[in-house]
Design an enzyme around this catalytic site. Structure first.
Site, short mmCIF file in Angstrom:
data_model
loop_
_atom_site.label_atom_id
_atom_site.label_comp_id
_atom_site.label_asym_id
_atom_site.label_seq_id
_atom_site.Cartn_x
_atom_site.Cartn_y
_atom_site.Cartn_z
N LEU A 1 0.82 -1.21 0.00
CA LEU A 1 0.00 0.00 0.00
C LEU A 1 0.85 1.25 0.00
O LEU A 1 0.34 2.36 -0.20
CB LEU A 1 -0.95 -0.02 1.18
N GLY B 1 -4.55 -1.84 6.44
CA GLY B 1 -3.15 -2.19 6.29
C GLY B 1 -2.22 -1.34 7.14
O GLY B 1 -2.56 -0.24 7.57
N GLY B 2 -1.03 -1.88 7.37
CA GLY B 2 -0.01 -1.18 8.13
C GLY B 2 0.51 -2.03 9.28
O GLY B 2 0.15 -3.19 9.43
N SER C 1 -7.13 3.42 16.02
CA SER C 1 -6.91 2.49 17.13
C SER C 1 -7.18 3.16 18.46
O SER C 1 -7.02 4.40 18.59
CB SER C 1 -5.47 1.98 17.09
N TYR D 1 3.24 3.90 17.52
CA TYR D 1 2.09 3.33 16.80
C TYR D 1 0.84 4.18 17.04
O TYR D 1 0.11 4.52 16.10
CB TYR D 1 1.85 1.89 17.27
N SER E 1 -10.29 -3.93 20.69
CA SER E 1 -9.57 -5.20 20.66
C SER E 1 -10.43 -6.19 19.89
O SER E 1 -11.37 -6.77 20.45
CB SER E 1 -9.32 -5.68 22.10
N ARG F 1 -8.90 -5.86 30.64
CA ARG F 1 -9.04 -4.70 29.75
C ARG F 1 -9.98 -5.02 28.60
O ARG F 1 -10.80 -4.18 28.18
CB ARG F 1 -7.67 -4.29 29.21
#
Length: 268
Positions: free
Chosen positions: A53, A73-74, A112, A141, A170, A179
């Site tokens: 990508l 992606g990533g 995220s 990140y 998650s 968590r």
């Protein structure tokens, strides 16, 4: 008219979970990843693209005749700054630029919880942490995901694209720890949220929390529900399998990411 959805990072954890759940009659899933993908199964309408990508030529070809993009992606964990920068920030820029050039008007970006990882669980706010709350990243990140959101805002404001950024909690088959009882996104609810993002009429730019309606949820689903998302799952049904000792409860929603050394790859 055939609906063609491009999914980047389709061989990753979330991409693998979403592939069967986003399949629909009349829909083609164009799946892109650096890694080989499973061949189509019986009746499965997919197009497999192997490539990066971060490559503008690859992305330009992948965006051809596409109606919407789900960008998963990533790099999905902490890593060295140069690698996170290249894959997550530069890579998302490449995806958005290719989408804009191809005239694609709807992009869903995987952000995220780690973009806001240093938000405390105990906020005292009965409504929960808002999706558009200012970033408090917990790692390089997390910084990259805050940048993903900023890029999405830019491409909406400059070019009128509908861009929805999902602060994914998650997303696994079941929550793994205390968590997770708060931040879990069931795979089925994940698909429901992606479908709401694809179907919403002119949603503009939004940052949404992507979690299930968990009993212990501390983030707000108001914006996602206004978009049409309806969670049917609750992590609490797995509470009996998890050590719920309050001493194990993390202070921040980023959990162990808040403690991992910056720039050091972690196994989370």
């Amino acid at each position: 008219m055939v609906e063609r959805i491009l999914i980047t990072g389709a061989a990753g954890g979330v991409g693998t979970l979403m592939r069967p759940r986003l399949a629909r009659p009349g829909r083609v899933l164009r799946l892109l990843d650096l890694h080989p993908l499973p061949e189509p199964g019986p009746g499965e309408r997919v197009e497999l693209v192997t490539g990066s990508l971060t490559d503008p030529v690859t992305m330009a070809a992948a965006c051809r005749d596409v109606d919407a993009i789900i960008h998963l992606g990533g790099i999905s964990r902490e890593d060295a700054w140069d690698r996170v920068l290249a894959a997550n920030i530069d890579g998302t820029h490449t995806v958005l630029a290719a989408a804009c050039e191809a005239g694609i008007s709807r992009v869903v970006l995987a952000s995220s919880n780690h973009a806001a990882g240093f938000r405390e669980f105990d906020t005292g706010d009965p409504e929960g942490i808002a999706g558009e709350s200012f970033p408090r990243p917990d790692t390089y990140y997390g910084v990259s995901k805050a940048a993903v959101e900023a890029l999405g805002s830019l491409y909406h404001s400059r070019f009128g694209m509908d861009v929805l950024c999902l602060r994914i909690g998650s997303c696994f088959e079941r929550p793994a720890d205390l968590r997770g009882l708060s931040m879990w996104l069931s795979p089925d609810d994940g698909a429901r949220l992606f479908e709401a993002c694809l179907a919403a009429e002119r949603p503009g730019f939004q940052v949404l929390w992507a979690v299930s309606d968990n009993t212990r949820r501390v983030v707000s689903l108001r914006a996602a529900e206004a978009l049409g998302y309806r969670s049917r799952d609750d992590a609490e049904r797995y509470a009996g399998e998890i050590d719920t000792d309050p001493a194990l409860a993390p202070k921040y929603i980023g959990g162990a990411f808040c403690e991992t050394p910056l720039g050091k790859p972690n196994p989370l």
